[in-house]
Scaffold this active site. Structure first.
Site, PDB file in Angstrom:
ATOM      1  N   HIS A 103       0.834  -1.221   0.000  1.00  0.00           N
ATOM      2  CA  HIS A 103       0.000   0.000   0.000  1.00  0.00           C
ATOM      3  C   HIS A 103       0.865   1.266   0.000  1.00  0.00           C
ATOM      4  CE1 HIS A 103      -3.283  -2.744   1.207  1.00  0.00           C
ATOM      5  NE2 HIS A 103      -2.354  -3.277   1.977  1.00  0.00           N
ATOM      6  N   GLU A 143       9.465   8.772 -16.733  1.00  0.00           N
ATOM      7  CA  GLU A 143       8.089   9.252 -16.961  1.00  0.00           C
ATOM      8  C   GLU A 143       7.620   8.912 -18.370  1.00  0.00           C
ATOM      9  OE1 GLU A 143       7.693  13.159 -14.056  1.00  0.00           O
ATOM     10  OE2 GLU A 143       8.619  13.403 -16.006  1.00  0.00           O
ATOM     11  N   LYS A 156      15.245  22.525 -10.588  1.00  0.00           N
ATOM     12  CA  LYS A 156      14.610  21.256 -10.939  1.00  0.00           C
ATOM     13  C   LYS A 156      15.516  20.298 -11.711  1.00  0.00           C
ATOM     14  CE  LYS A 156      10.942  19.960 -10.433  1.00  0.00           C
ATOM     15  NZ  LYS A 156       9.680  20.247 -11.139  1.00  0.00           N
TER      16      LYS A 156
END
Ligand code: ARG
Length: 464
Positions: free
Chosen positions: A157, A291, A284
């Site tokens: 989970h 992705e 960043k």
């Protein structure tokens, strides 16, 4: 010459919009080498069975070889009005060697020809995908070997559950890709069957030798039923579904890499060469590669769904709808190959932050199950043990303590079965090394899995 083979029957030229709509040579030209290889084998069979003379056979084969060279060198005049790769090559053959070229299509239809090309092509591509899977597994095993001993939390989970070896996690990926290889190998059995000789749909009246053509092209067998042969695309669906499951694996792995590279996890550092920055935010460093891998799953699933939809309700036998099979296959292969080209070096160059993983794995709450098992070993029923440890957890949370902060006296308030040796369980190594059941996360079992994988790699290479 760009007259259509069916011009004898037709009074009108094809509408330009129809030509543009039905054309496939723009993409099926990718099959040219297989089309020529198949045609050469077919031609030899025609010679052997006396349907063409040796001289005719030689002329056709020479012509085809010249055409291959033209295409290889980018000099071939592809013509949209000739629809597909098969008619483009045949028309060029006629141009080059004259009317004798018209004998090549004896006892053959584009319906069985296109399948031959596709099966030959897919057979090769399956071999390449298999090799890439092997290469990816090798990198994973190499990392598993290098980082054997590193512990991180295992999750259920997405909550910390129990400590595991990082190498155990890597070997889980190994298993996933192992099954992918098995699926592609199994798919190959259905791909590797020669369809040539089914003709348009019902076979041929001419004395062809299907077994000979199959042998020349290294097919272990021929298809059984001509109607099924020209309408079957199960092997394409099997390929696309195997590729979809592979895409699931790529995607799940990517998702973990994305999570692990966040500041919140910081388990890994993706190499700069595999990340991109932000045009706005100077700080960043984005995980675009995993992705995009995750994102590309969409198109792979899409191709499977697309072809399943094309196939449903199609009456036997050939229908032009079937031409839609190729782009799905081609794009899936390209996508899978592109993923391999980045995922392998990504794994080779990733920085593994063992200390951060260990720090996270040192959360003692993850040892609660081991503590319950301790009580079970003293004869306590597991449900009772679970309850007792639950109470200890509650106590620790209330007091802001860790398990290792508790005194024996405090332990024994919950159960008289607790002894001094309970302390021995309170570290992630002990937990990992106690998971001795088959397939568990002990160092020795993970080492065995690595050894087995390495033996397997050696075997795979010997077979090549
Ligand atoms: N380009 C066609 C395809 O990909 C080849 C077979 C065409 N057959 C036909 N009867 N029109 O399926």
């Amino acid at each position: 010459m760009s007259k259509k083979p069916w011009s004898g029957r037709f009074q009108e030229n094809t509408h330009k919009a129809v030509e543009a709509f039905t054309v496939s040579v723009t993409y099926d030209k990718r099959l040219y080498a297989y089309d020529i290889e198949g045609s050469c084998a077919h031609c030899r069979m025609l010679e052997k069975t006396g349907l063409i003379s040796s001289d005719e056979c030689q002329k056709i084969i020479n012509g085809l070889q010249e055409i291959k060279k033209e295409i290889d060198e980018g000099k071939f005049p592809f013509r949209v009005e000739l629809e597909d790769i098969h008619m483009n090559i045949e028309a060029r053959l006629l141009e080059k060697i004259g009317p004798v070229g018209g004998k090549l299509h004896t006892a053959r239809s584009r319906n069985d020809q296109v399948l031959l090309d596709l099966r030959l092509y897919l057979r090769d591509e399956l071999g390449e995908i298999f090799q890439s899977l092997l290469a990816l597994q090798e990198v994973l095993v190499l990392q598993a070997k290098k980082y054997l001993g590193v512990i991180l939390p295992g999750y259920t989970h997405l909550q910390r559950a129990q400590p595991v070896l990082f190498s155990h996690h890597l070997m889980a990926y190994f298993e996933m890709f192992q099954r992918d290889k098995e699926r592609f190998s199994d798919c190959l059995k259905r791909v590797n069957v020669c369809p040539l000789g089914a003709g348009a749909l019902s076979g041929s009246t001419l004395p062809i030798d299907r077994l000979m053509t199959a042998k020349l092209l290294n097919f272990p067998s021929v298809t059984n039923n001509s109607l099924d042969t020209v309408s079957d695309r199960d092997f394409c669906l099997e390929f696309l579904s195997s590729a979809s499951i592979l895409a699931v694996h790529f995607s799940r792995m990517s998702e973990e890499l994305i999570l692990w590279s966040t500041s919140e996890f910081s388990f890994i550092d993706l190499p700069d060469a595999f990340c991109t920055g932000s045009s706005l935010m100077p700080q960043k460093k984005n995980p675009d590669v995993p992705e995009l891998i995750r994102g590309k799953t969409g198109r792979v699933f899409g191709h499977l769904m697309g072809l399943l939809t094309v196939m449903k309700s199609l009456p036997l036998t050939y229908n032009r709808d079937l031409q839609e099979d190729k782009e799905a296959i081609f794009d899936t292969i390209d996508t899978v190959k592109r993923i391999f080209s980045v995922i392998i070096p990504l794994w080779e160059n990733m920085v593994i932050r063992s200390e951060v993983m260990y720090e996270a794995a040192s959360d003692e709450m993850m040892l609660a199950t081991d503590l319950a098992d301790y009580l079970v070993r003293q004869g306590v029923a597991f449900r009772d043990a679970h309850h007792i440890i639950g109470q200890v957890v509650g106590f620790c949370e209330k007091k802001g303590k860790k398990f290792s902060d508790l005194t024996l006296k405090e332990w024994r308030q919950f159960s008289s079965f607790f002894k001094e040796d309970i302390k021995l369980l309170l570290n992630p190594q002990a937990s990992v090394e106690a998971k001795k059941s088959i397939g568990g996360t002990t160092t020795s079992q993970v080492q065995q899995a690595i050894d087995k994988a390495e033996r397997f790699f050696k075997g795979e290479r010997c077979e090549d």
